[in-house]
Scaffold this motif. Structure first.
Motif, mmCIF file in Angstrom:
data_model
loop_
_atom_site.group_PDB
_atom_site.id
_atom_site.type_symbol
_atom_site.label_atom_id
_atom_site.label_comp_id
_atom_site.label_asym_id
_atom_site.label_seq_id
_atom_site.Cartn_x
_atom_site.Cartn_y
_atom_site.Cartn_z
ATOM 1 N N TRP A 1 0.877 -1.182 0.000
ATOM 2 C CA TRP A 1 0.000 0.000 0.000
ATOM 3 C C TRP A 1 0.907 1.223 0.000
ATOM 4 O O TRP A 1 1.616 1.482 0.964
ATOM 5 C CB TRP A 1 -0.905 -0.012 1.222
ATOM 6 C CG TRP A 1 -1.859 1.153 1.282
ATOM 7 C CD1 TRP A 1 -1.773 2.241 2.074
ATOM 8 C CD2 TRP A 1 -3.056 1.309 0.516
ATOM 9 N NE1 TRP A 1 -2.828 3.089 1.860
ATOM 10 C CE2 TRP A 1 -3.647 2.542 0.896
ATOM 11 C CE3 TRP A 1 -3.682 0.545 -0.472
ATOM 12 C CZ2 TRP A 1 -4.827 3.009 0.334
ATOM 13 C CZ3 TRP A 1 -4.860 1.017 -1.026
ATOM 14 C CH2 TRP A 1 -5.420 2.235 -0.624
ATOM 15 N N CYS A 2 0.913 1.983 -1.098
ATOM 16 C CA CYS A 2 1.866 3.077 -1.285
ATOM 17 C C CYS A 2 1.150 4.420 -1.304
ATOM 18 O O CYS A 2 0.354 4.690 -2.216
ATOM 19 C CB CYS A 2 2.646 2.883 -2.583
ATOM 20 S SG CYS A 2 3.885 4.164 -2.874
ATOM 21 N N ASP B 1 1.826 7.646 -2.244
ATOM 22 C CA ASP B 1 2.875 8.209 -3.089
ATOM 23 C C ASP B 1 2.601 9.683 -3.352
ATOM 24 O O ASP B 1 1.969 10.050 -4.344
ATOM 25 C CB ASP B 1 2.954 7.423 -4.397
ATOM 26 C CG ASP B 1 4.087 7.883 -5.284
ATOM 27 O OD1 ASP B 1 5.038 8.478 -4.746
ATOM 28 O OD2 ASP B 1 4.015 7.669 -6.500
ATOM 29 N N GLU C 1 8.078 0.536 -9.765
ATOM 30 C CA GLU C 1 7.122 -0.502 -9.361
ATOM 31 C C GLU C 1 7.481 -1.865 -9.936
ATOM 32 O O GLU C 1 7.152 -2.905 -9.364
ATOM 33 C CB GLU C 1 5.721 -0.076 -9.809
ATOM 34 C CG GLU C 1 4.612 -1.016 -9.375
ATOM 35 C CD GLU C 1 3.247 -0.539 -9.849
ATOM 36 O OE1 GLU C 1 2.357 -1.393 -10.025
ATOM 37 O OE2 GLU C 1 3.080 0.682 -10.044
ATOM 38 N N TYR D 1 -2.535 1.842 -4.661
ATOM 39 C CA TYR D 1 -2.397 3.258 -4.333
ATOM 40 C C TYR D 1 -3.735 3.795 -3.842
ATOM 41 O O TYR D 1 -4.800 3.388 -4.338
ATOM 42 C CB TYR D 1 -1.959 4.060 -5.558
ATOM 43 C CG TYR D 1 -0.620 3.640 -6.117
ATOM 44 C CD1 TYR D 1 0.558 4.201 -5.654
ATOM 45 C CD2 TYR D 1 -0.536 2.680 -7.120
ATOM 46 C CE1 TYR D 1 1.793 3.830 -6.176
ATOM 47 C CE2 TYR D 1 0.687 2.289 -7.645
ATOM 48 C CZ TYR D 1 1.842 2.870 -7.167
ATOM 49 O OH TYR D 1 3.056 2.488 -7.687
ATOM 50 N N ARG E 1 -4.353 10.673 -0.067
ATOM 51 C CA ARG E 1 -2.924 10.945 0.096
ATOM 52 C C ARG E 1 -2.621 11.840 1.295
ATOM 53 O O ARG E 1 -1.462 12.102 1.585
ATOM 54 C CB ARG E 1 -2.372 11.601 -1.168
ATOM 55 C CG ARG E 1 -2.386 10.679 -2.377
ATOM 56 C CD ARG E 1 -1.731 11.367 -3.569
ATOM 57 N NE ARG E 1 -1.710 10.495 -4.742
ATOM 58 C CZ ARG E 1 -1.127 10.815 -5.887
ATOM 59 N NH1 ARG E 1 -0.527 11.993 -6.001
ATOM 60 N NH2 ARG E 1 -1.143 9.989 -6.918
#
Length: 444
Positions: free
Chosen positions: A32-33, A35, A44, A53, A59
């Protein structure tokens, strides 16, 4: 050996130092990024599994960002079975809230209300604090968590020397918040074409600070694969005596020769001259890790313990060479009388324009060089005739690169004959003969 969960912070003073590459090559999927740098998709492909994402609202940016970030991460934990959480980077998360709060603090009461800000200016900083707190609590699920942020160079204005130093781009208060969840801090850097990673902070298995200050490097083309395992093997290794350090070296190098590893240990100690056991630990594990890295880049060197460099015997001193006596001074040479200047000799060649001008004014005494034979002319003209390039022939002819001025052909007659049969020796010889006849008649 079971190592602790990787709650690691990766920092660097420059972009492209290898932080995201290290995470992608060593994280456990699914990932789980969060970013905020939009950097992780480019690496990736190094992840051995699936990467997920959050949405843009997840975010953490905006007044509702921290809550959405937590909710979406919680949902991913339940549905996707996430093994690793990546926050790349905390710098953007912190600076976004910090700058918004700074700009909102300069607005008037009416502007704040029109833009949806609260009446109290102090409340603008709450979103930043919440975002940092939510990022720190990502470690609460027990998964591996990687944080990244950046450093910057600053100057202490209270100092008289103004020496620059490197500091975090996040405030100390927020670092304290993140520090409760971080067990290892790694500094990434780049040296020309080589990437390195220095362990700045590490908590051992008992939660105490230990085993820091050593550096590992990545060989070209590896992209930090296996780098996390190398760090864990070194960070959580402790020696209570030199004997344990030597046996550990035998195990790492797959050697059963105690004497050779003992000699290698003594060589490292002599070269580094450590002042404390901690310094010797750093020197020993760094040396062993470098040997293992050389084996990866040079497969033929595997299963071979390096030979310890023997001391070179001292070279005997060379006897001093006796001084060379001074050379007596040479008497001065009398001055040579000046030679009278020689009058200039007229040039032996004339350009095409000069010769044409002389012909127009009736001048006949044109300086010439020695006449060439027909065979010499043919040998010079034939390669150009084969090209059938009229302009190249005339250019070299006018510049004096082909024949002497006395052998200068009439322009119209030569071009006419040359275009009829380029490359034909007889035709060239006839063209030269016609030109010489015209030259002789003109001279008379």
């Amino acid at each position: 050996m079971n190592y602790p969960t990787r709650n690691w912070a990766l920092v660097s003073a420059e972009a492209g130092a290898g932080k995201s590459t290290f995470i992608a090559a060593n994280c456990k999927a699914p990932v789980w990024c969060i970013d905020t740098d939009n950097r992780f998709p480019s690496v990736e492909g190094l992840v051995n599994g699936k990467v997920y994402y959050p949405t843009r609202a997840g975010r953490g940016i905006g007044s509702e960002g921290p809550l959405r970030m937590w909710k979406e991460a919680e949902d991913a934990m339940q549905r996707l079975g996430i093994e690793t959480i990546v926050v790349d980077s905390v710098t953007k998360l912190y600076e976004a809230h910090s700058r918004i709060a700074s700009m909102a603090g300069r607005l008037s009461k009416g502007q704040r209300e029109s833009l949806g800000f609260g009446k109290q200016k102090a409340a603008d900083m709450i979103d930043k604090s919440n975002a940092m707190s939510v990022a720190a609590t990502m470690a609460a699920w027990g998964t591996h968590v990687y944080y990244t942020w950046h450093l910057r160079e600053s100057i202490d204005v209270t100092s008289t020397t103004y020496d620059p130093f490197v500091r975090d781009r996040i405030s100390k208060v927020e670092l304290e918040t993140l520090g409760t969840s971080i067990a290892v801090r790694l500094l990434f850097f780049r040296e020309i074409s080589q990437y390195g990673c220095k362990v700045e902070y590490c908590r051992d298995l008992n939660g105490r600070k230990s085993n820091t200050g050593f550096t590992i490097y990545d060989h070209p083309g590896n992209f930090w694969r296996g780098g996390a395992e190398r760090l864990e093997r070194l960070m959580y290794t402790n020696f209570r005596s030199p004997d344990e350090a030597i046996k550990w070296g035998m195990q790492e190098l797959h050697s059963e020769l105690y004497d050779e590893i003992q000699n290698l240990y003594g060589f490292v100690k002599e070269q580094t001259n450590p002042k404390t056991p901690a310094d010797m630990w750093v020197a020993w594990v760094s040396h062993i890790d470098q040997l293992l890295l050389d084996r990866l880049s040079k497969p033929h060197a595997r299963n071979r313990v390096p030979e310890v460099i023997q001391e070179v015997p001292e070279v005997p001193q060379v006897p001093q060479v006796p001084e060379v006596p001074e050379v007596p001074e040479v008497p001065e040479v009398p001055e040579v009388p000046e030679v009278p200047e020689v009058p200039e000799v007229p040039s032996a060649t004339v350009g095409w324009d000069d010769l044409a001008g002389a012909a127009e004014h009736g001048e006949r005494d044109v300086p010439v060089r020695k006449r060439m034979t027909d065979e010499e002319l043919i040998n010079l003209f034939s390669p150009l005739a084969e090209k059938a390039d009229e302009h190249e022939v005339i250019r070299q002819y006018v510049n004096g690169d082909i024949v002497a001025m006395d052998d200068l052909l009439d322009y119209e007659k030569y071009v006419q004959e040359f275009n009829k049969a380029p490359g034909d020796a007889d035709m060239l010889r006839r063209a030269i003969r016609i030109a010489r006849e015209r030259r002789a008649s003109w001279a008379d």
